[in-house]
Design an enzyme around this catalytic site. Structure first.
Site, short mmCIF file in Angstrom:
data_model
loop_
_atom_site.label_atom_id
_atom_site.label_comp_id
_atom_site.label_asym_id
_atom_site.label_seq_id
_atom_site.Cartn_x
_atom_site.Cartn_y
_atom_site.Cartn_z
N SER A 49 0.85 -1.19 0.00
CA SER A 49 0.00 0.00 0.00
C SER A 49 0.89 1.24 0.00
O SER A 49 2.10 1.15 0.26
CB SER A 49 -0.88 0.00 1.24
OG SER A 49 -0.07 0.15 2.40
N ASP A 81 -1.07 -1.46 -4.06
CA ASP A 81 -2.45 -1.62 -3.59
C ASP A 81 -3.05 -0.24 -3.28
O ASP A 81 -2.40 0.60 -2.64
CB ASP A 81 -2.39 -2.48 -2.31
CG ASP A 81 -3.74 -2.92 -1.82
OD1 ASP A 81 -4.65 -3.09 -2.65
OD2 ASP A 81 -3.88 -3.12 -0.59
N HIS A 179 -12.68 -3.64 4.57
CA HIS A 179 -11.29 -3.72 5.07
C HIS A 179 -11.27 -3.76 6.60
O HIS A 179 -12.09 -3.12 7.25
CB HIS A 179 -10.50 -2.49 4.60
CG HIS A 179 -10.29 -2.45 3.11
ND1 HIS A 179 -10.78 -1.44 2.32
CD2 HIS A 179 -9.66 -3.31 2.28
CE1 HIS A 179 -10.43 -1.66 1.06
NE2 HIS A 179 -9.75 -2.80 1.01
N GLY A 180 -10.33 -4.50 7.16
CA GLY A 180 -10.16 -4.53 8.62
C GLY A 180 -10.91 -5.67 9.27
O GLY A 180 -11.31 -6.63 8.61
N GLY A 208 -10.79 -6.76 1.15
CA GLY A 208 -11.35 -6.95 2.49
C GLY A 208 -11.69 -8.40 2.77
O GLY A 208 -12.72 -8.71 3.39
N ASP A 231 -4.86 -8.79 4.06
CA ASP A 231 -3.90 -8.00 4.84
C ASP A 231 -4.11 -8.28 6.34
O ASP A 231 -3.22 -8.78 7.03
CB ASP A 231 -4.10 -6.51 4.53
CG ASP A 231 -3.05 -5.64 5.20
OD1 ASP A 231 -2.14 -6.18 5.85
OD2 ASP A 231 -3.13 -4.40 5.08
O1 G3H Z 1 -6.30 -4.03 -0.28
C1 G3H Z 1 -6.13 -4.84 0.63
C2 G3H Z 1 -7.18 -5.69 1.12
O2 G3H Z 1 -8.39 -5.41 0.56
C3 G3H Z 1 -7.05 -6.34 2.43
O3 G3H Z 1 -8.22 -6.40 3.20
O4 G3H Z 1 -7.22 -6.22 5.47
O5 G3H Z 1 -9.54 -6.97 5.16
O6 G3H Z 1 -7.66 -8.43 4.47
P1 G3H Z 1 -8.17 -7.05 4.66
ZN ZN Z 2 -8.34 -3.28 -0.40
#
Ligand code: G3H
Ligand code: ZN
Length: 285
Positions: A49, A81, A179-180, A208, A231
């Site tokens: 990112s 990203d 996300h998160g 996400g 992530d």
């Molecule tokens: O761009 C990165 C992702 O969409 C990661 O999402 O943190 O929910 O796995 P996450």
């Molecule tokens: Zn994302």
């Protein structure tokens, strides 16, 4: 070996699986992903990112990413990203990323198209692939924050127009993931994935994806998702393992002893995902 995002996703599309796209923040995470990919012979996407690049420095991220791609006997794409900043995206292309994401999803359709087209023209002229986003995915990913009220699901007809007008190589869609860390169980609109897949010619991307039940992810792949972003689950493994180790060995000060177990545990997390996505054994020479 370093390959483009387009190449890796075309293979996934042809063979009906999804490529894991794992966020990188430091050397241990990069090595953990590469080991998992090589052990399972899975093509994989390493993605940084803008926040990760700011933390580590673009030269470090690019050098580590390219080195690991050269040293690992599976196809690897190095991807930006959620690129929201024109200059940052161009810098990644300049430093050898093989794929970039332009995230202009917060703008109205026409402006999203215009900003995305600018990046496509430049990236494609030097053989770099482009992912873009249509609709608004909830939650927070580094600098990108979308509140529950702002979440907007991707419209299939708008997606068709967006892909045709921009010439992108893959499309990130908003279908209920965020996300998160999820508060409850996420509800993913699987029918919408199938409708968007029928409307557009390019592979679809699910953001996400940490915390999404594995059956839901398998169903999403069956409906056309070809890149799955993870992530949070890697971060959680890292924090949990380092936390447990330092609690058990409060006197230990060697970073290698503290971070080594986390690197192994993150590799296991990545392996688990790869098997769910169906990309194990799909590496080609
Ligand atoms: O761009 C990165 C992702 O969409 C990661 O999402 O943190 O929910 O796995 P996450
Ligand atoms: Zn994302």
């Amino acid at each position: 070996m370093l390959v483009t995002g387009k190449e890796i996703l075309a293979h996934a599309d042809e063979h009906g699986y999804a490529v894991g796209a794992f966020n990188i923040n430091n050397m241990e995470i990069i090595q953990a992903i590469a080991k998992a990919a090589e052990d399972l012979q899975a093509p994989v996407i390493l993605q940084a990112s803008q926040g990760a690049i700011k933390y580590a420095g673009i030269d470090y991220v690019a050098a580590l990413g390219k080195l690991v791609a050269e040293r690992t006997a599976v196809p690897i794409a190095l991807h930006l990203d959620h690129g929201t900043d024109f200059e940052e995206i161009i810098k990644c292309i300049r430093y050898g990323f093989s794929s970039v994401m332009i995230d202009a999803s917060k703008y109205p359709l026409e402006e999203n198209i215009a900003r995305t087209k600018d990046i496509v023209r430049i990236a494609h002229s030097v053989g770099v692939s482009v992912e873009a986003e249509l609709g608004k995915i909830g939650g927070t990913e580094d600098q990108v924050h979308v509140s529950d009220a702002e979440v907007t699901y991707t419209d299939p007809e708008e997606a068709r127009i967006f892909v045709e007008e921009t010439g992108i190589d893959s499309l990130a869609i908003a279908v209920g993931t965020a996300h998160g860390i999820y508060k409850g169980e996420p509800k993913v609109d699987l029918d919408r994935i199938a409708e968007i897949d029928a409307a557009v010619s390019v592979p679809l991307v699910l953001h996400g994806s940490s915390g999404v039940p594995y059956d839901t992810l398998r169903n999403a792949v069956a409906r056309g998702i070809r890149k799955i972003n993870i992530d949070t689950d890697i971060r959680a493994t890292f924090a949990r393992t380092v936390g447990a180790f330092t609690k058990e060995h409060p006197e230990e000060i060697d970073p290698r002893k503290i971070l080594g177990p986390a690197r192994e545990a993150m590799s296991e997390t990545v392996k688990e995902k790869i098997q769910v996505f169906g990309s194990n054994g799909k590496a080609w020479k």
